[in-house]
Scaffold this active site. Sequence first.
Site, short mmCIF file in Angstrom:
data_model
loop_
_atom_site.label_atom_id
_atom_site.label_comp_id
_atom_site.label_asym_id
_atom_site.label_seq_id
_atom_site.Cartn_x
_atom_site.Cartn_y
_atom_site.Cartn_z
N GLU A 242 0.87 -1.16 0.00
CA GLU A 242 0.00 0.00 0.00
C GLU A 242 0.91 1.22 0.00
O GLU A 242 1.81 1.31 0.84
CB GLU A 242 -0.87 0.03 1.26
CG GLU A 242 -1.84 1.20 1.23
CD GLU A 242 -2.55 1.44 2.55
OE1 GLU A 242 -2.15 0.85 3.57
OE2 GLU A 242 -3.52 2.23 2.55
N ARG B 231 6.48 -12.33 8.90
CA ARG B 231 7.14 -11.08 8.55
C ARG B 231 8.47 -10.99 9.28
O ARG B 231 8.73 -11.67 10.27
CB ARG B 231 6.25 -9.91 8.90
CG ARG B 231 6.06 -9.75 10.39
CD ARG B 231 5.21 -8.54 10.80
NE ARG B 231 5.25 -7.45 9.87
CZ ARG B 231 4.18 -6.74 9.54
NH1 ARG B 231 3.02 -7.01 10.06
NH2 ARG B 231 4.28 -5.74 8.69
N LYS C 148 5.12 0.59 10.21
CA LYS C 148 4.99 1.87 9.50
C LYS C 148 4.67 2.99 10.48
O LYS C 148 5.16 4.10 10.34
CB LYS C 148 3.84 1.78 8.49
CG LYS C 148 4.21 1.10 7.19
CD LYS C 148 3.02 1.19 6.25
CE LYS C 148 3.12 0.16 5.14
NZ LYS C 148 1.88 0.09 4.34
#
Length: 749
Positions: free
Chosen positions: A31, A258, A268
């Site tokens: 994204e 991850r 983020k």
Amino acid sequence: MSKSKDFLRTIVEEDLKSGKYKEVVTRFPPEPNGFPHIGHAKSIVINFGIARDYHGHCNLRMDDTNPTTEDTKYVEALKDAVQWLGFDWGNSVHFTSDYFPKLYDYAVELIKMGKAYVDSLTEEEIREYRGTVTEAGRRSKYAQRSIEENLDLFERMKKGEFKDGEHVLRARIDMSAANMKMRDPLLYRIRHAHHFRAGDEWSIYPMYDFAHCLADYIEGVTHSICTLEFENNRDIYNWVLDTLGLKPPRPYQYEFARLNINYTVMSKRKLLELVEGGQVSGWDDPRLPTIAGYKRRGYTPESILNFCDGIGIAKANSMVDVAQLEFSIRDDLNTKVPRVLCVLDPLKVTIVNYEGSEEIEASYYPHDVPKEGSRKIPFSKDIYIERDDFMENPPKGYFRLTPEQPVRLRHGYIISCKEVIKDTNGNIVEIKAEYHPDSKSGSDTSGIKVKSAIQWVSAKEAKTVEVRLYDRLFKEEAPEGVEDINPDSLQVIKNALIEPAVITEKPDERFQFERQGYFYADPINYSDEHPVFNKIVGLKDSWGKKKKTGEPVPKPQAKKVQIDGEVVAMSEEQQALFDKYTNALGLNSEVANTLARDEQLSSFYEEALAVLNSPVGLANIVSNDVARELKEKQANELKFNAKQIAELVKMVDDATISNKIAKQVFEEMVKSGENPTQVVKDKGLVQISDPSIIAPIIDEIIAKNPDNVAKFKAGNTKLLGFFVGQVLKATGGKANPKVVNELVAEKLK
RNA sequence: UGGGGUAUCGCCAAGCGGUAAGGCACUAGUUUUUGGUACUGGUAUUCGGGGGUUCGAAUCCCUCUACCCCAUCCA
């Protein structure tokens, strides 16, 4: 290469082999709402790497379904990262926003199927109606709207007739689903917002769960690889694609863990906080784990790639040690980069017996790096050395210059300390030294033995440079936030001294400053007037380590105590069965427990028992092997029945077949449902117990493995299993293991 | 607490019923004009715990424990 492949590649290979897909297509779907970090690099390497390895392709797709958070500057950063890592996304970058019209049509289709409806509950109501993890939710009254009404409302949502939040489109799935994600997930929401690509054309935007699977499908993606937190979303992924009844082949989702690295943050949100809070200088601050940060710091793409290969891909949440990353960059730069001399913390040395000047020819590369190239290093009586490299009262094991110990100036002469000059505070400000004229590097006839060679620069010719020393951004291994920031993560040295060739010749942009570390000419702030170098990573420092280990490192490491929880009590019927099994039938309590607690198993068992009176044998196979099959399937879905199991056990009881063969036969029965006797007959599985047949095979195996025989005789008794295994393999599993065991043990005595 | 995942060396990670791979880190030694590199050796009688099945279990069965994810109109 015998390197084992990861589970994703295993899946891809199987799918290709089985013909499920002709070509593998993956995608990297970030994204565009933040800068990519090394976690993205892992994903990039996986997705593009798999595509490359199996001759497919990988799309770069911006998952831009939320106009309020996304921006084109992030798109650029993402493209940059992929490119920098050396991957190619083909003709164009894809955008989910390009599919908005198609997505809308799919939504309409769902409505027409009665599988989606417009809901008009408020945001709070929706949350409330959803229930909790332990309580079922309830459906909104709006779910009863007619298809026509839904169609009309949805179209008007699109036209922008409603305000944000007035309506949403939801899938009609199951408000009491154990998987919360399946409780009528939202498909579209109204957002009167400007989209950085679609502009103001849309007032409704699709949700991730609806858009992602369809974008994958539209692009012909075969393997949709994402991180673990999407595991719960996989059900919707499949629901949307299946419900729409799309023409195969269609993609399937797989999840991996991850990346986490200690002493850093990867989310983020936290990264954004650091940037906006001014704790770092920007997204490309060299202390950040962003791709831009690593790039600015001087990491090479190869080193990041190697790092990603090194850590592997799995499903276990894990935290990788930064040391692994540091190894990757050192390992890469070691064979690539010129070595030069730089003094970070200068100490003046005057060589009292040297007059004039000379230039010393010195290779840029050490003997073990097969690269050509050299430069001239000016030498004179006034030089600087590293303050650390002189000690008046050295500890034991100190190899550098001391009043008693000479040292070599790298590429130059050996010097000895003659006098230590101090200021009024007792700080050393200068060393008076003498050089040994016959000790010049390459033509040393002095016979003087030194313990080390140190870096130095000639005072007159040396260039002043700024050096930025970076350390880990956080002092905690698993940092929470700004409070864990390492106050010494950046140290700026304004007046480091470097040999002139680095500045005048510019042989490279990355260097090893000998004995210190790898450094990179800062791509932004470097200028000829004001050269700036970033420290990429230090060299391994076994001396520094040795010094530190003075204090003992206590390791409390209390053995973890395992607490055993309560076992759920059996019901009365279960208890009765359990008692019967243990008392009347003589089963051990564990097997009896397994059987008694499971309805399906106990009835299966009873049924088999009615055919064959072998309570223990039957119990074992039912509680172990049949149980496995019954985990996935219902009893009536099984291809085999209780009678056949009884037949199987009978053959074991007869010693017609061994337990090992019984397992093999069982596997066959699971697959084909064939009668065990028939399977044994067809495959010739009757067991071999005759020692005169087995013995020669054993002899052969022993003859072939003299090393292991020796090891065994030396006391490695585990190897017994190896020999038995080999013999069993040689006989296709037919040899009677008990007999083999005895025979092998005897022969190896 | 319902559901979905995961547990193998200090950190990653292979292994899929027959001798517990490999990398990082650590450690000892050899080479070395970088206390770097390279090379050689040492590092898990044991796979989260406890039982069971088997000649043989990290792998199959039962059970317990710990950790992660899910109740955003984020992705």
